[in-house]
Design a protein around this motif. Structure first.
Motif, PDB file in Angstrom:
ATOM      1  N   CYS A  45       0.842  -1.212   0.000  1.00  0.00           N
ATOM      2  CA  CYS A  45       0.000   0.000   0.000  1.00  0.00           C
ATOM      3  C   CYS A  45       0.865   1.246   0.000  1.00  0.00           C
ATOM      4  O   CYS A  45       0.629   2.183  -0.769  1.00  0.00           O
ATOM      5  N   LYS A  46       1.880   1.256   0.855  1.00  0.00           N
ATOM      6  CA  LYS A  46       2.784   2.405   0.929  1.00  0.00           C
ATOM      7  C   LYS A  46       3.490   2.632  -0.405  1.00  0.00           C
ATOM      8  O   LYS A  46       3.628   3.761  -0.864  1.00  0.00           O
ATOM      9  N   GLN A  47       3.917   1.533  -1.031  1.00  0.00           N
ATOM     10  CA  GLN A  47       4.597   1.641  -2.332  1.00  0.00           C
ATOM     11  C   GLN A  47       3.648   2.169  -3.401  1.00  0.00           C
ATOM     12  O   GLN A  47       4.044   3.001  -4.229  1.00  0.00           O
ATOM     13  N   ILE A  48       2.402   1.687  -3.387  1.00  0.00           N
ATOM     14  CA  ILE A  48       1.415   2.151  -4.372  1.00  0.00           C
ATOM     15  C   ILE A  48       1.167   3.645  -4.199  1.00  0.00           C
ATOM     16  O   ILE A  48       1.124   4.400  -5.173  1.00  0.00           O
ATOM     17  N   ILE A  49       1.023   4.079  -2.956  1.00  0.00           N
ATOM     18  CA  ILE A  49       0.776   5.500  -2.706  1.00  0.00           C
ATOM     19  C   ILE A  49       1.966   6.329  -3.178  1.00  0.00           C
ATOM     20  O   ILE A  49       1.799   7.322  -3.896  1.00  0.00           O
ATOM     21  N   GLN A  50       3.178   5.921  -2.804  1.00  0.00           N
ATOM     22  CA  GLN A  50       4.365   6.704  -3.153  1.00  0.00           C
ATOM     23  C   GLN A  50       4.691   6.652  -4.648  1.00  0.00           C
ATOM     24  O   GLN A  50       4.922   7.683  -5.266  1.00  0.00           O
ATOM     25  N   LYS A  51       4.714   5.456  -5.206  1.00  0.00           N
ATOM     26  CA  LYS A  51       5.159   5.306  -6.594  1.00  0.00           C
ATOM     27  C   LYS A  51       4.042   5.538  -7.606  1.00  0.00           C
ATOM     28  O   LYS A  51       4.234   6.257  -8.575  1.00  0.00           O
ATOM     29  N   HIS A  52       2.882   4.916  -7.410  1.00  0.00           N
ATOM     30  CA  HIS A  52       1.818   5.004  -8.413  1.00  0.00           C
ATOM     31  C   HIS A  52       1.040   6.317  -8.283  1.00  0.00           C
ATOM     32  O   HIS A  52       0.898   7.049  -9.249  1.00  0.00           O
ATOM     33  N   LEU A  53       0.531   6.601  -7.080  1.00  0.00           N
ATOM     34  CA  LEU A  53      -0.316   7.776  -6.922  1.00  0.00           C
ATOM     35  C   LEU A  53       0.474   9.079  -6.964  1.00  0.00           C
ATOM     36  O   LEU A  53       0.048  10.041  -7.594  1.00  0.00           O
ATOM     37  N   ILE A  54       1.610   9.124  -6.297  1.00  0.00           N
ATOM     38  CA  ILE A  54       2.399  10.353  -6.243  1.00  0.00           C
ATOM     39  C   ILE A  54       3.405  10.416  -7.392  1.00  0.00           C
ATOM     40  O   ILE A  54       3.496  11.410  -8.092  1.00  0.00           O
TER      41      ILE A  54
END
Length: 132
Positions: free
Chosen positions: A102-111
């Protein structure tokens, strides 16, 4: 039931308003859809959903993202599954999404606007990616 003071009622109201704002889809372009079928729940989808809500709050993204639930996505072998829809990017389904992912998705994909290749289950067609 204990009596509540006016200040307690105001705090409760503010908390509920914040919770309702998070659930509202109005003005939110980014969608995070967590598979919450029985297979997903058994694999930890509730913790995944909670991790997204906390992570969006920590990164001040709650105002631009909506977190939704859906039933089984048909990818039981890779639960918990999450579909991410971001404007100007193809929709992607990620598998085996735990709190760290989840943290990776938020940092890499969303941001960062980049895909996490290690967890993609439904990769967009090459012609969609090259059309950008």
């Amino acid at each position: 039931m204990a009596k509540m003071s006016l200040d307690d009622l105001r705090k409760l109201r503010d908390t509920k308003k914040t919770d309702m704002t998070k659930r509202s889809t109005e003005g939110k372009e980014i969608q995070i859809i967590v598979g919450m079928g029985t297979c997903g729940i058994a694999s930890g989808a509730k913790q995944t959903l909670d991790a997204f809500i906390v992570g969006l709050d920590e990164n001040n993204l709650a105002g631009s993202c909506v977190v939704k639930q859906t039933g089984c996505m048909g990818l039981c072998h890779s639960e918990p599954t999450v579909e991410i829809i971001v404007p100007d990017m193809p929709p992607v389904i990620y598998g085996r999404v735990d709190a760290e992912v989840c943290k990776q998705i938020i940092q890499k994909h969303l941001i960062g606007k980049e895909l996490l290749g290690d967890h993609i289950l439904s990769r967009p067609a090459v012609d969609i990616l090259s059309a950008k």
